[in-house]
Write a protein that holds these residues in place. Structure first.
Motif, PDB file in Angstrom:
ATOM      1  N   VAL A 457       2.471   1.752  -0.227  1.00 38.73           N
ATOM      2  CA  VAL A 457       3.840   2.287  -0.300  1.00 38.73           C
ATOM      3  C   VAL A 457       3.939   3.665   0.348  1.00 38.73           C
ATOM      4  O   VAL A 457       2.923   4.317   0.621  1.00 38.73           O
ATOM      5  CB  VAL A 457       4.314   2.392  -1.776  1.00 38.73           C
ATOM      6  CG1 VAL A 457       4.300   1.023  -2.451  1.00 38.73           C
ATOM      7  CG2 VAL A 457       3.447   3.373  -2.558  1.00 38.73           C
ATOM      8  N   ASP A 458       5.188   4.095   0.556  1.00 40.53           N
ATOM      9  CA  ASP A 458       5.418   5.475   0.968  1.00 40.53           C
ATOM     10  C   ASP A 458       5.765   6.291  -0.280  1.00 40.53           C
ATOM     11  O   ASP A 458       5.699   5.775  -1.400  1.00 40.53           O
ATOM     12  CB  ASP A 458       6.511   5.552   2.044  1.00 40.53           C
ATOM     13  CG  ASP A 458       7.870   5.079   1.520  1.00 40.53           C
ATOM     14  OD1 ASP A 458       8.023   4.904   0.280  1.00 40.53           O
ATOM     15  OD2 ASP A 458       8.785   4.898   2.342  1.00 40.53           O
ATOM     16  N   LEU A 459       6.139   7.534  -0.100  1.00 40.57           N
ATOM     17  CA  LEU A 459       6.364   8.391  -1.266  1.00 40.57           C
ATOM     18  C   LEU A 459       7.551   7.959  -2.118  1.00 40.57           C
ATOM     19  O   LEU A 459       7.675   8.344  -3.268  1.00 40.57           O
ATOM     20  CB  LEU A 459       6.536   9.849  -0.821  1.00 40.57           C
ATOM     21  CG  LEU A 459       5.230  10.542  -0.425  1.00 40.57           C
ATOM     22  CD1 LEU A 459       5.504  11.921   0.145  1.00 40.57           C
ATOM     23  CD2 LEU A 459       4.264  10.644  -1.608  1.00 40.57           C
ATOM     24  N   GLU A 460       8.428   7.126  -1.528  1.00 43.61           N
ATOM     25  CA  GLU A 460       9.556   6.611  -2.323  1.00 43.61           C
ATOM     26  C   GLU A 460       9.236   5.253  -2.926  1.00 43.61           C
ATOM     27  O   GLU A 460      10.111   4.601  -3.494  1.00 43.61           O
ATOM     28  CB  GLU A 460      10.826   6.510  -1.465  1.00 43.61           C
ATOM     29  CG  GLU A 460      11.527   7.844  -1.224  1.00 43.61           C
ATOM     30  CD  GLU A 460      10.822   8.651  -0.135  1.00 43.61           C
ATOM     31  OE1 GLU A 460      10.493   8.056   0.905  1.00 43.61           O
ATOM     32  OE2 GLU A 460      10.566   9.856  -0.351  1.00 43.61           O
ATOM     33  N   GLY A 461       7.997   4.820  -2.758  1.00 44.08           N
ATOM     34  CA  GLY A 461       7.597   3.561  -3.378  1.00 44.08           C
ATOM     35  C   GLY A 461       7.986   2.325  -2.583  1.00 44.08           C
ATOM     36  O   GLY A 461       7.918   1.217  -3.087  1.00 44.08           O
ATOM     37  N   ARG A 462       8.391   2.513  -1.316  1.00 48.20           N
ATOM     38  CA  ARG A 462       8.773   1.350  -0.515  1.00 48.20           C
ATOM     39  C   ARG A 462       7.539   0.705   0.093  1.00 48.20           C
ATOM     40  O   ARG A 462       6.691   1.398   0.679  1.00 48.20           O
ATOM     41  CB  ARG A 462       9.731   1.780   0.612  1.00 48.20           C
ATOM     42  CG  ARG A 462      11.118   2.177   0.099  1.00 48.20           C
ATOM     43  CD  ARG A 462      11.982   2.662   1.234  1.00 48.20           C
ATOM     44  NE  ARG A 462      11.428   3.905   1.774  1.00 48.20           N
ATOM     45  CZ  ARG A 462      12.146   5.014   1.989  1.00 48.20           C
ATOM     46  NH1 ARG A 462      13.420   5.044   1.718  1.00 48.20           N
ATOM     47  NH2 ARG A 462      11.559   6.089   2.489  1.00 48.20           N
ATOM     48  N   SER A 463       7.447  -0.614  -0.025  1.00 47.46           N
ATOM     49  CA  SER A 463       6.314  -1.344   0.545  1.00 47.46           C
ATOM     50  C   SER A 463       6.255  -1.118   2.046  1.00 47.46           C
ATOM     51  O   SER A 463       7.285  -1.151   2.717  1.00 47.46           O
ATOM     52  CB  SER A 463       6.474  -2.840   0.317  1.00 47.46           C
ATOM     53  OG  SER A 463       6.310  -3.122  -1.034  1.00 47.46           O
ATOM     54  N   GLN A 464       5.062  -0.941   2.558  1.00 48.98           N
ATOM     55  CA  GLN A 464       4.898  -0.694   3.981  1.00 48.98           C
ATOM     56  C   GLN A 464       4.595  -1.991   4.723  1.00 48.98           C
ATOM     57  O   GLN A 464       3.963  -2.893   4.175  1.00 48.98           O
ATOM     58  CB  GLN A 464       3.761   0.307   4.199  1.00 48.98           C
ATOM     59  CG  GLN A 464       4.060   1.670   3.602  1.00 48.98           C
ATOM     60  CD  GLN A 464       5.322   2.276   4.171  1.00 48.98           C
ATOM     61  OE1 GLN A 464       5.369   2.664   5.333  1.00 48.98           O
ATOM     62  NE2 GLN A 464       6.384   2.319   3.374  1.00 48.98           N
ATOM     63  N   PRO A 465       5.041  -2.075   5.957  1.00 52.54           N
ATOM     64  CA  PRO A 465       4.767  -3.290   6.740  1.00 52.54           C
ATOM     65  C   PRO A 465       3.280  -3.432   7.046  1.00 52.54           C
ATOM     66  O   PRO A 465       2.510  -2.479   6.891  1.00 52.54           O
ATOM     67  CB  PRO A 465       5.559  -3.063   8.033  1.00 52.54           C
ATOM     68  CG  PRO A 465       5.835  -1.603   8.093  1.00 52.54           C
ATOM     69  CD  PRO A 465       5.836  -1.091   6.687  1.00 52.54           C
ATOM     70  N   ALA A 466       2.901  -4.619   7.495  1.00 53.85           N
ATOM     71  CA  ALA A 466       1.502  -4.895   7.830  1.00 53.85           C
ATOM     72  C   ALA A 466       0.977  -3.842   8.800  1.00 53.85           C
ATOM     73  O   ALA A 466       1.674  -3.438   9.730  1.00 53.85           O
ATOM     74  CB  ALA A 466       1.384  -6.283   8.447  1.00 53.85           C
ATOM     75  N   ASP A 467      -0.227  -3.415   8.553  1.00 54.59           N
ATOM     76  CA  ASP A 467      -0.969  -2.485   9.402  1.00 54.59           C
ATOM     77  C   ASP A 467      -0.487  -1.038   9.378  1.00 54.59           C
ATOM     78  O   ASP A 467      -1.066  -0.184  10.038  1.00 54.59           O
ATOM     79  CB  ASP A 467      -1.065  -2.989  10.850  1.00 54.59           C
ATOM     80  CG  ASP A 467      -2.006  -4.178  10.939  1.00 54.59           C
ATOM     81  OD1 ASP A 467      -3.001  -4.175  10.178  1.00 54.59           O
ATOM     82  OD2 ASP A 467      -1.749  -5.097  11.723  1.00 54.59           O
ATOM     83  N   ALA A 468       0.556  -0.759   8.614  1.00 56.25           N
ATOM     84  CA  ALA A 468       0.985   0.639   8.498  1.00 56.25           C
ATOM     85  C   ALA A 468       0.199   1.287   7.346  1.00 56.25           C
ATOM     86  O   ALA A 468       0.008   0.682   6.307  1.00 56.25           O
ATOM     87  CB  ALA A 468       2.476   0.699   8.207  1.00 56.25           C
ATOM     88  N   GLY A 469      -0.244   2.504   7.564  1.00 61.77           N
ATOM     89  CA  GLY A 469      -0.968   3.217   6.507  1.00 61.77           C
ATOM     90  C   GLY A 469      -0.011   3.679   5.418  1.00 61.77           C
ATOM     91  O   GLY A 469       1.184   3.835   5.654  1.00 61.77           O
TER      92      GLY A 469
END
Ligand code: 6R9
Length: 655
Positions: A457-469
């Motif tokens: 996730v990012d700092l807002e808790g959103r799931s990140q797409p494949a291969d994104a850190g």
């Protein structure tokens, strides 16, 4: 996050499937079976955990609620239930043929061996538990263990659990000062230790560190010290305070009724490093921890009745708690405990243990594997390791080369490698292959275990797409999660639950790792994103090392960062400014290294100390660690340095 890791994993295309023979008999023997279990958990998590808790643990009183999450992040699991970990690990195996099965095989460094059947271990634990009661230890009293790797360490842990006294195991490599802090923080009533232990062919004393920790009434809560005789070194015994284990324990009755503990009664406290301040006392509770250690051990190692399981960790770390003692014994398995380590006089020490005790499951750390690689395959090739069927790794990211070597040289290219990601805080493994189901990719810990809602996730808790850190987080509570920081619930909330703030107000657990997930949903952990460094799989807070340095009279200010290290994963680099009139020479460097060893323990000694007139700071006075990390790694300082107050310090600081 470390770019090099991303590069290497993007090139990693190898996939290894579970051996057909293993899959055929495995508890979870296919991806369909894994997905079915994960789907059951997903559709109704409470029903899932409730079913497993009823099926896998013995209950004196059944629980009436599975989870109370009405006051996040504080969870209550299996409310109303009563159980006891030592009963789950011992008593319930005594009714059938397991009673005479070997529970514990212990191998001492000098080559002495001891074995306990379940019946014998039960008796030993009962005697120890009665001895603790004789010392006035009861439910809720904290008992500290500062022990070498001897059977009495496991026996003492189980004895504490039996009478409901939470234990706090302090790694025997920690210093007297580190021990004292933990005794005070936990308000320990009893310390269990030994005269010493064997380490690299030498008897190393332990008891003097306990004496130093208790000197001058520094930890007044401690009433007694119980001392196991191991090395037979001279050992000062304080009249009225110190007692020999064999004198007190051996004569006790082998019958000790277990205390029916409430599910959420404290089981143990284990200190670990965080990004700020002093170490945190991670609190685990009875039922949830027991269930998670039990299930994860069974799933990850697909344990069979005739397996011999060996985890090389020290019992002073969570890996030793969950996978030398509680997970294996709860499952009625045979567990190996080894006092020694590979050393120049015996480079094949581990392989000899595997050969001698016909080990079938071997669980160790990447730092050990890298050291073995370095000394060449000639060493392991001299031993018969044909009994091995599953290999595990834990503690830090494993580089694909080390993974391949492990599989090939140690596992004879036939044993699945399970790379298990987890933490002190999670109680047990969270993300790992299942050896009979999951295709593995070198360097990836693969997929979350059933019931574990891990995400990137990012700092807002959103799931990140494949291969994104992003940040490795967990979206739902699980039974083995830590419940609080001992004595500091606010710190628990702040450290783990406030970094990631989703807009919908839901709670995400985050304990400091960066990771990515590939198109197949496989997790690739990149390492810590906070101020924690991982030296040979040991977690150390940079702040702790800095405080230790600053406590030396010559030091004005210190900043500590990690740098990549081929063997240890990370090495420790300290940047130090000195008090006026002191000069940074080799003698002072040696003194400071010794000082940190004294304050924390030898593992925390900096590899490099760099003296300078000033540290790179922002105008608001914050040390710019990003810059120090680049300097320590010998890299060019890139990125924005405009906030740097004095650019000239950079030239002085290059390592
Ligand atoms: C069990 C244990 C936890 C930290 C964790 C992470 C690192 C552990 C890992 C791993 C990549 C793995 N870590 N296992 N990183 N792959 N398989 O080690 O607990 O001492 O609390 O350390 O170790 O950074 O956050 P603990």
């Amino acid at each position: 996050m470390p770019e090099a890791t991303i590069e290497s994993v993007l090139q990693e295309g190898r996939v290894f499937h579970p051996p057909a023979e293993l899959a055929a008999s495995a508890r979870i023997g296919s991806m369909e079976a894994y997905r079915a279990l994960a789907a059951e958990a997903e559709s109704d998590p409470e029903a899932f955990w409730g079913r497993l808790a009823r099926e896998h643990l013995h209950w004196f009183e059944p629980f009436d609620t599975v989870l109370d999450w009405s006051q996040p992040p504080f969870a209550t699991w299996f409310g109303g239930g009563r159980t006891n970990l030592s009963v789950n690990c011992l008593d319930r195996h005594l009714d059938g043929p397991r009673a005479d099965k070997t529970a514990l095989i212990w191998e001492g460094e000098p080559g002495d061996t001891r074995r306990f059947t379940y019946r014998e271990l039960h008796a030993a634990v009962c005697r120890a538990a009665n001895a603790l009661r004789a010392l006035g230890i009861g439910k809720g009293d904290l008992v500290a263990l500062y022990m070498p790797m001897v059977p009495e360490a496991a026996i003492a842990m189980l004895a504490c659990a039996r009478i409901g006294a939470p234990h706090s195991v302090v790694f025997g490599g920690f210093s007297a000062e580190a021990l004292r802090d933990r005794l005070i923080d936990g308000q320990a009533k009893l310390v269990i230790t030994a005269d010493g232990g064997f380490r690299k062919d030498k008897a190393v004393a332990l008891k003097p560190a306990v004496d130093a920790a208790l000197a001058d009434g520094a930890a007044p809560s401690v009433e007694h010290v119980l001392v196991v005789r191991r090395t037979e070194q001279d050992c000062a015994m304080a009249e009225g305070r110190d007692l020999w284990w064999h004198e007190l324990v051996d004569g006790q009755s082998a019958d000790c009724p277990a205390e029916p503990m409430e599910s959420e009664d404290r089981l143990f406290v284990l200190y670990t490093s965080g990004s700020t301040g002093k170490p945190k006392g991670v609190v685990h509770t009875t039922a949830g921890y027991n269930l998670w250690a039990h299930l994860t051990f069974q799933w990850i190692f697909d344990i069979r009745e005739d397996d011999v399981h060996w985890c090389t960790a020290d019992v002073g770390w969570i890996t030793g708690h969950s996978y030398i003692v509680y997970g294996p014994l709860s499952n009625g398995a045979t567990t190996v405990m080894y006092e020694g380590a590979p050393r120049p006089s015996k480079p094949g020490a581990f392989w000899e243990v595997i050969q001698k005790h016909r080990v079938s499951i071997f669980y160790t750390a990447p730092t050990a594997i890298r050291a073995f690689m370095k000394s060449g395959r000639e060493v392991p090739d001299q031993y018969d390791m044909g009994t091995l069927r599953i290999l595990g790794t834990v503690g830090e990211p494993i580089n694909p080369e080390a993974w391949m070597w492990y599989r090939d040289v140690i596992g004879g290219d036939r044993c699945p490698v399970v790379d298990t990601w987890w933490q002190t805080e999670t109680g047990g493994v969270m993300i790992s292959p299942l050896p009979g189901a999951t295709p593995t990719k070198p360097g990836s810990c693969t997929l979350p275990l059933p019931g574990i809602a891990a995400d990137i996730v990012d700092l807002e808790g959103r799931s990140q797409p494949a291969d994104a850190g992003g940040y490795l987080a967990v979206r739902r509570p699980w039974p083995g999660m830590m419940r609080t920081v001992h004595g500091d619930p606010e710190r628990f909330r702040k450290s783990y639950w406030e970094h990631i703030r989703p807009a919908d107000g839901s709670w995400l657990y985050f304990a400091g790792d960066g990771a990515r997930r590939d198109a197949d949903g496989y997790f690739w952990v990149m390492g810590r994103v906070d101020d924690v460094i991982n030296v040979s799989g040991h977690r150390l807070g940079t702040m702790e090392i800095e405080s230790a340095l600053v406590s030396h009279p010559a030091v004005a200010e210190a900043a500590v960062v990690g740098r990549p290290d081929e063997l240890k994963g990370e090495g420790i680099v300290a940047f130090v400014t000195l008090e006026a009139g002191r000069s940074g020479d080799d003698a002072l460097m040696a003194e400071l290294r010794g000082h940190v060893g004294q304050e924390i323990g030898p593992i925390a000694r900096p590899d490099v100390i760099r003296f300078s007139d000033a540290l790179p700071k922002t105008r608001s006075g914050k040390i710019m660690r990003r810059i120090l990390r680049a300097l320590a790694a010998g890299e060019e300082v890139s990125g924005d340095t405009s906030t740097l107050e004095d650019r000239s310090v950079l030239d002085q600081l290059r390592v």
